[in-house]
Design a protein around this motif. Structure first.
Motif, PDB file in Angstrom:
ATOM      1  N   THR A  76     -11.769  -6.840  -8.072  1.00  0.00           N
ATOM      2  CA  THR A  76     -12.146  -8.020  -7.312  1.00  0.00           C
ATOM      3  C   THR A  76     -10.943  -8.495  -6.530  1.00  0.00           C
ATOM      4  OG1 THR A  76     -12.971 -10.304  -7.450  1.00  0.00           O
ATOM      5  CG2 THR A  76     -11.601  -9.535  -9.254  1.00  0.00           C
ATOM      6  N   ARG A  77     -11.169  -9.224  -5.438  1.00  0.00           N
ATOM      7  CA  ARG A  77     -10.053  -9.766  -4.663  1.00  0.00           C
ATOM      8  C   ARG A  77      -9.529 -11.062  -5.279  1.00  0.00           C
ATOM      9  NH1 ARG A  77      -8.741  -7.672   0.352  1.00  0.00           N
ATOM     10  NH2 ARG A  77      -9.320  -5.475   0.331  1.00  0.00           N
ATOM     11  N   TRP A 122      -4.742  -4.235 -12.821  1.00  0.00           N
ATOM     12  CA  TRP A 122      -4.272  -4.510 -11.468  1.00  0.00           C
ATOM     13  C   TRP A 122      -4.061  -6.013 -11.320  1.00  0.00           C
ATOM     14  CZ3 TRP A 122      -2.857  -1.349  -7.473  1.00  0.00           C
ATOM     15  CH2 TRP A 122      -3.109   0.026  -7.635  1.00  0.00           C
ATOM     16  N   SER A 146      -6.217   3.006  -4.943  1.00  0.00           N
ATOM     17  CA  SER A 146      -7.271   2.097  -5.372  1.00  0.00           C
ATOM     18  C   SER A 146      -7.604   1.179  -4.204  1.00  0.00           C
ATOM     19  CB  SER A 146      -6.800   1.267  -6.583  1.00  0.00           C
ATOM     20  OG  SER A 146      -7.620   0.138  -6.775  1.00  0.00           O
ATOM     21  N   SER A 147      -8.786   0.566  -4.259  1.00  0.00           N
ATOM     22  CA  SER A 147      -9.148  -0.403  -3.223  1.00  0.00           C
ATOM     23  C   SER A 147      -8.259  -1.640  -3.294  1.00  0.00           C
ATOM     24  CB  SER A 147     -10.613  -0.808  -3.374  1.00  0.00           C
ATOM     25  OG  SER A 147     -10.845  -1.403  -4.648  1.00  0.00           O
ATOM     26  N   ALA A 148      -7.506  -1.796  -4.387  1.00  0.00           N
ATOM     27  CA  ALA A 148      -6.610  -2.949  -4.545  1.00  0.00           C
ATOM     28  C   ALA A 148      -5.162  -2.604  -4.220  1.00  0.00           C
ATOM     29  CB  ALA A 148      -6.695  -3.485  -5.974  1.00  0.00           C
ATOM     30  N   ALA A 163       0.833  -1.209   0.000  1.00  0.00           N
ATOM     31  CA  ALA A 163       0.000   0.000   0.000  1.00  0.00           C
ATOM     32  C   ALA A 163       0.864   1.252   0.000  1.00  0.00           C
ATOM     33  CB  ALA A 163      -0.928  -0.017   1.214  1.00  0.00           C
TER      34      ALA A 163
END
Length: 353
Positions: A192-193, A318, A163-165, A153
């Motif tokens: 997506t995870r 990503w 980003s959330s990723a 991060a």
């Protein structure tokens, strides 16, 4: 005890140090290719058994508390750590190499080793009350692995990639997809995870005999399952270095141009553009998974279709770096040999032990 001048240690503990560079090589190999040969573990297992028998024989000859403690430590290491490694592999939390590495460590290091360096310092510095060294290696590895998302991060934040990723992935150009390991973290409807496994992507492209540039040049054409080859190629295991029937480079324009010469981009053989709704099996995803032996790393037809839809349109994606657990496991081994048990030290600082 054996005195080498710079270090003094019991012979079995010195013998165990031979495993350290092998674990380092295995971690490096797993990062580079996601493949660690099975033959890596048998010599290490033999080394661990030899050291175990040697130490057991020495302690049994003296008897007393140290012998009883060693028996308990071996019982916990083999009876707890080995089943734990197998359980994590069974539920999909570990890869095969990760589980084998931890099982071998349970045999190699059931009890804390002891090394006296020149000057009198004894390592590891921090030992636990129970003294099961393989369990300390595991907890240290978990702590190292927990720090990895924070580092990832921070890396993305410094580069302005919010980003959330950002704690689980890296934004990479399309040209890096086919030489990377991990998973695609994108679907057509967003992040997506857990997306398409990149090894499974390579398997699919090799099975069809296509380069990714082909699919990007004519996505509507290749969505039609009627374009699947009558005589598919071996899919290999998806490794980056595996021999492929076509170039893997995402930007291989010459190959894409040759393949597309008789068709307009975005058209089927009949010349009529079609979308996924017209097909029972877009991209031939289900047909591919049905045709190969075994599983493509847990990939579902939906995973494959969504991943191909993304890769057919995007220029950057990503990707989860997919660091195998054997990497923090090796780091945990090094930390354990020098410092000792990080968790025990942390709990002690908090007054919990």
């Amino acid at each position: 005890m054996i005195d080498l001048g710079f270090v003094v240690a019991p012979a079995p503990d010195l013998l165990r140090l031979l495993a350290v560079p092998v674990f380092g090589w295995a971690a490096w190999r797993d990062v580079k290719s996601r493949r660690v040969p099975n033959k890596t573990w048998l010599p290490l297992l033999a080394l661990g058994l030899l050291a175990l028998v040697w130490q057991a024989a020495s302690l049994h000859a003296t008897g007393g508390y140290r012998w009883q403690l060693f028996v308990r430590q071996v019982a916990i290491s083999l009876g707890l750590v080995v089943p734990l490694a197998y359980a994590f592999w069974w539920i999909g939390g570990f890869g095969g190499a990760d589980a084998k590495a931890l099982m071998v460590l349970a045999v190699l290091f059931p009890a804390f080793p002891s090394y006296f360096l020149a000057g009198g310092a004894e390592y590891p510095l921090v030992q636990t009350r129970i003294g099961v060294f393989s369990f300390s290696i595991l907890t240290n590895a978990v702590l190292v692995a927990a720090a990895y998302p924070l580092a990832l991060a921070l890396y993305n934040a410094v580069r302005g990639r919010f980003s959330s990723a950002m704690a689980v992935g890296l934004e990479r150009p399309l040209s890096a997809v086919l030489t990377a390991h991990g998973q695609l973290l994108e679907r057509p409807d967003g992040l997506t995870r857990r997306g398409l496994d990149l090894d499974a992507l390579r398997m699919y492209l090799r099975w069809r005999g296509l380069a990714l540039a082909d699919l990007r040049e004519r996505p509507e054409h290749y969505r039609d399952p009627a374009t699947l080859p009558a005589d598919p190629n071996p899919p290999t295991d998806g490794a980056v270095g595996a021999v492929s029937p076509v170039p893997d480079a995402a930007g291989d324009a010459d190959h894409a141009a040759a393949t597309a010469a008789s068709h307009d981009p975005g058209e089927t053989d009949g010349g009529t553009p079609r979308d996924d709704a017209a097909y029972d099996d877009p991209w031939g995803a289900a047909a591919f998974l049905d045709a190969i032996d075994g599983s493509a790393y847990g990939t579902t037809p939906e995973d494959l279709r969504d991943g191909l839809d993304v890769l057919a349109q995007e220029e950057t994606v990503w990707i989860s770096p997919g660091i195998p657990f054997i990497v923090p496991l090796f780091a945990g081994l090094l930390v354990s040999l020098v410092y000792g048990d990080l968790l025990f030290s942390l709990l002690g600082a908090l007054g919990l032990v």
